[in-house]
Write an enzyme that holds these catalytic residues in place. Structure first.
Site, PDB file in Angstrom:
ATOM      1  CE  LYS A  12       0.818   1.247   4.497  1.00 49.98           C
ATOM      2  NZ  LYS A  12       1.498   2.501   4.907  1.00 49.98           N
ATOM      3  CG  LEU A 100       6.320  -0.004   0.402  1.00 52.47           C
ATOM      4  CD1 LEU A 100       7.107  -0.822  -0.631  1.00 52.47           C
ATOM      5  CD2 LEU A 100       5.570   1.135  -0.292  1.00 52.47           C
ATOM      6  CB  SER A 104       0.085  -4.505   8.039  1.00 50.97           C
ATOM      7  OG  SER A 104       0.666  -3.881   9.158  1.00 50.97           O
ATOM      8  CB  SER A 105       0.070  -6.679   3.169  1.00 48.21           C
ATOM      9  OG  SER A 105      -0.682  -7.150   2.073  1.00 48.21           O
ATOM     10  CG  ASP A 137      -0.888   0.489   8.296  1.00 51.16           C
ATOM     11  OD1 ASP A 137      -1.693   1.410   8.579  1.00 51.16           O
ATOM     12  OD2 ASP A 137       0.292   0.699   7.975  1.00 51.16           O
TER      13      ASP A 137
END
Length: 279
Positions: A12, A100, A104-105, A137
């Site tokens: 992100k 980026l 968390s992703s 996030d």
């Protein structure tokens, strides 16, 4: 679903970041805008019958049991108590600590994937609540749509944004989010703005000046990129980026990178590939 599927964990960008206050519990009140990139980590999940949770691809310097994917799997297992376990493997493409959202992703993808693989039946709102306990996030990656965010990042309003090509630079340094948010010179009382203000061009990042003063490599990357297009920083950095109208222009600037800078070209996307995979 089968364990052979590659589950995407996209990057992100924060296209804007304002700090508008501080809560009594120490968390900062934010306004920010999230957009995804078509660059991502990929995760694989091998169900286990013995109930154990293992990580076959530990990151250097990160004990496997503290990895966010392992923590996410343990969190879901404690919440729903499925009989199965899992072995997680990560094909890592996103830089660590660059703003980026890679960790968390990865955690969000773990929650979404195991919710299906273990058939735990949780809706996205519940998964986002669980994810929030792992990091502020995580919910945006479970939400899966470009969004305006408020609160401490958990109150989301979907946005239909332009989807330009970005050149993202990753300076060779790790910026501590905790250090930046505790810095005495950090602005903590920016006036709130409306979504309209952002859409009309207000792209301020209150963390940028603090990071620029403390991290020469981030400052140098911003200055170099700013020669070609308005340079911004995502989150608390260290990654910086600029938007271009087409891939060839972004790639042409990438081709001019000095030897001490690394980066990549990626498309901005409003719909996460994780969301499209499960719908």
């Amino acid at each position: 679903m089968t364990e052979s599927i590659a589950w995407p964990a996209p990057a992100k960008l924060n296209l804007m970041l304002r700090i508008v206050g501080r809560r009594l519990d120490g968390y900062h009140e934010l306004q920010t805008v999230f957009q995804f990139l078509d660059r991502r980590d990929e995760l694989h999940f091998q169900p286990r019958s013995d109930g154990r949770i293992l990580l076959s691809t530990p990151l250097p310097g990160v004990p496997w049991e503290t990895d966010l994917t392992v923590r996410a799997a343990n969190l879901l297992k404690q919440y729903k108590k499925p009989a199965q376990g899992v072995t997680i493997s990560i094909d890592k493409h996103l830089p660590m600590g660059g703003g980026l959202g890679g960790g968390s992703s990865d955690a969000a993808t773990t929650l979404v994937a195991l919710n299906q693989i273990w058939e735990t039946g949780l809706d996205h709102a519940t998964l986002a609540e669980l994810g929030f306990t792992l990091g502020a996030d995580v919910p945006i990656f479970i939400h899966g749509r470009a969004a305006w965010a408020e609160g401490i990042g958990e109150t989301l309003t979907d946005l239909d944004l332009p989807q330009p090509w970005y050149l993202v630079l990753a300076p060779d340094c790790h910026v501590s989010t905790a250090e930046i948010f505790s810095a005495p010179d950090l602005t903590r009382n920016s006036p709130r703005i409306k979504i309209r203000d952002f859409l009309e061009g207000d792209r301020r990042n209150d963390c940028l000046s603090v990071v620029r003063r403390r991290y020469n490599k981030v400052a140098a990357a911003l200055d170099w990129l700013d020669q070609f297009a308005p340079a911004q920083m995502t989150g608390t950095g260290a990654c910086v980026f600029a938007a271009f109208s087409d891939a060839s222009t972004a790639q042409a600037v990438h081709n001019r990178l000095p030897a001490d800078l690394v980066g990549f070209v990626a498309r901005g996307i409003n719909l996460s590939p994780l969301l499209t995979q499960i719908t």
